[in-house]
Design a protein around this motif. Sequence first.
Motif, mmCIF file in Angstrom:
data_model
loop_
_atom_site.group_PDB
_atom_site.id
_atom_site.type_symbol
_atom_site.label_atom_id
_atom_site.label_comp_id
_atom_site.label_asym_id
_atom_site.label_seq_id
_atom_site.Cartn_x
_atom_site.Cartn_y
_atom_site.Cartn_z
ATOM 1 N N ASP A 113 0.856 -1.189 0.000
ATOM 2 C CA ASP A 113 0.000 0.000 0.000
ATOM 3 C C ASP A 113 0.890 1.236 0.000
ATOM 4 O OD1 ASP A 113 -2.452 -1.474 0.196
ATOM 5 O OD2 ASP A 113 -1.952 -1.852 2.299
ATOM 6 N N LYS A 114 0.802 2.027 -1.061
ATOM 7 C CA LYS A 114 1.613 3.237 -1.171
ATOM 8 C C LYS A 114 0.756 4.473 -0.921
ATOM 9 C CE LYS A 114 5.219 1.756 -4.407
ATOM 10 N NZ LYS A 114 5.837 2.029 -5.745
ATOM 11 N N GLU A 115 1.340 5.396 -0.241
ATOM 12 C CA GLU A 115 0.630 6.639 0.040
ATOM 13 C C GLU A 115 0.337 7.359 -1.277
ATOM 14 O OE1 GLU A 115 1.136 10.661 2.789
ATOM 15 O OE2 GLU A 115 2.570 9.022 2.958
ATOM 16 N N GLY A 116 -0.875 7.796 -1.414
ATOM 17 C CA GLY A 116 -1.250 8.504 -2.618
ATOM 18 C C GLY A 116 -1.852 7.608 -3.685
ATOM 19 N N PHE A 117 -1.828 6.280 -3.454
ATOM 20 C CA PHE A 117 -2.417 5.337 -4.411
ATOM 21 C C PHE A 117 -3.700 4.761 -3.809
ATOM 22 C CE2 PHE A 117 1.844 5.689 -5.881
ATOM 23 C CZ PHE A 117 1.828 5.411 -7.243
ATOM 24 N N ALA A 118 -4.756 4.760 -4.597
ATOM 25 C CA ALA A 118 -6.050 4.280 -4.093
ATOM 26 C C ALA A 118 -6.065 2.770 -3.910
ATOM 27 C CB ALA A 118 -7.173 4.702 -5.038
ATOM 28 N N ARG A 119 -5.294 2.078 -4.714
ATOM 29 C CA ARG A 119 -5.285 0.615 -4.643
ATOM 30 C C ARG A 119 -3.873 0.096 -4.435
ATOM 31 N NH1 ARG A 119 -3.615 -0.825 -9.753
ATOM 32 N NH2 ARG A 119 -3.974 0.740 -11.395
ATOM 33 N N ALA A 120 -3.786 -1.196 -4.087
ATOM 34 C CA ALA A 120 -2.492 -1.819 -3.851
ATOM 35 C C ALA A 120 -1.687 -1.848 -5.154
ATOM 36 C CB ALA A 120 -2.687 -3.239 -3.337
#
Length: 587
Positions: A150-157
Amino acid sequence: VKEQLLQSNPVLEAFGNAKTVRNDNSSRFGKYMELQFSYKGKVIGGKVYSYLLEKARVTYQAPNERSFHIFYALMHGADENMKEQLRLGSPETYGFLMNESRLVPGMDDAEHYEELTEAMTTISIMESDMHDIFATLAAIVSLGNIQFEDKEGFARATPVNPDALNTCAALMQVAPDSLELALTQHELKKIGGRNSVTMVSMDSNEATANRDTLAKELYKRVFAFVVERVNSQIDYKGDSILMGILDIYGFEIFTSNSLEQFLINYVNESLQQYFIELTLRTEQEEYEAEGIEWEAVEYFDNAPVVALIEGKTKSVFALLNEQANFKSATTKTLLDAFTGQLKTHSQYIEPVTLKSDISFGIKHYAGDVEYNVEAFISKNADTMYFDLKRLCASAENRLIKQLFTPDIEAGESGKRPPTITTQFKGQIRELMTTLKACSPHYVRCIKPNEQKTPGMVEPDRMLHQVQYLNVKENVSVRRAGFCFRMDYGLFANRFKAICAGTWPRSGNDAKADTSAILTSGGAASWPDPFHVMGGDVEITLKTLTEGTDFKLGATKVFIKDPKMLFTLETARQAVIPAVASRVQASD
């Protein structure tokens, strides 16, 4: 046909068997094989029905266990050209194989591959189909190397390692971007006043579960395809006499037991219930109906256990499936539901009495078993989103496309997919329907030790198996009862020719004739058609005592000693030529 039948077994074992802590070649599916015979007794075909494949083994194996044999055979036995085409590494390089080699003593995986491909050729699986099967298997095992974060700023994995994603996409023959999207998001359709479609993003845990679902479903369908190809070669379509053989995994009690063991033990409880009805309860009920006095045998009636597991309400299945309706469901809410609804059941063991606070127990016929429910909810869901089916149906990999195209043609259903427990329950009912149409005979296999070593006997281990297989109770019933029983009319007609009191003329009372045959001791006189001097057939009959050697019921005669039955049959065989000779003479 015989050779194809024989060669079907190593193929099914390669795809359906695996090493467990107790068996290096354990069947991880239920196999019911119908052998088809001509009316002259010649084998002319067969058909395989598969049940309850343990597909969870594809994504995880406990310590000292392996995935299905086929993965290791492919990795160790394929030539370098094949390995390059399928981008195959060693077992240590795959997360779905626990990143370990896990060799089996005495099993040569490379040799197994050669035997397997030869057997597949024998049952007419073409080389092109073999390649598609192996490419799909490589895709399945490579799925396990796709990790998510899970990356910050990304809605999905997002995938941690794009190379792993690219490898799997190449084997499935789909676009990497399409595979990534299908693994990390899914459509949510709202049907009502205004139809709408929303894309729901998944976090890393949800994407991982989605990946595992794809791997397990792909393997299940590949296995079904292999079974279908086997049947296409061995199934005889004309009239035949059938003999069915059921081979299914046995009861499992490990240090840690999860949903897989729970379902396997449910299967065994269901089969045990049928065994009890067939060999114990039915036996005793027949004696009661016939008015035959005998000593009743106590046995464990596991009907309450089966009801606790699969009942429509207030059962483990019902409550587990109920939790599937709530996204907020947790291990705690599941255990609270179990305890609240099932604690008064005689076969349920509450968590407070067990070693772990995330476990419950069942008092099975084979003993008490503690189940860890930590992953029960996620394992039971097994929801394959339509996005994944659409992706697979668009694949250039011919087999994957073939396996999922019917789903697209059928269209998307608004219904929730059936849970694992619901699927198992349905398959068990199919299996029991099949078994109840047969006249079954049981073979009980006893393992002498836990070390898988020849020439070693562990008495305690063997005694435990004798007890939980109900061998003791079954032997007790047979000893207390009668080895043979037959309707009076059938018995009198079958044996009247051997007794002077019933031949040449017998009365109209079949029960009286039956008694005369067993108690008179007087043999009928028959000229021997093969005797050159015109002598008589030699018949020996014993005088039996009613109440001791046999008993007369309401409609049947019951004989105690199998030796007496042998004497009767021997006498009958002796007079048959004389009877046939007289019939021919009268014509």
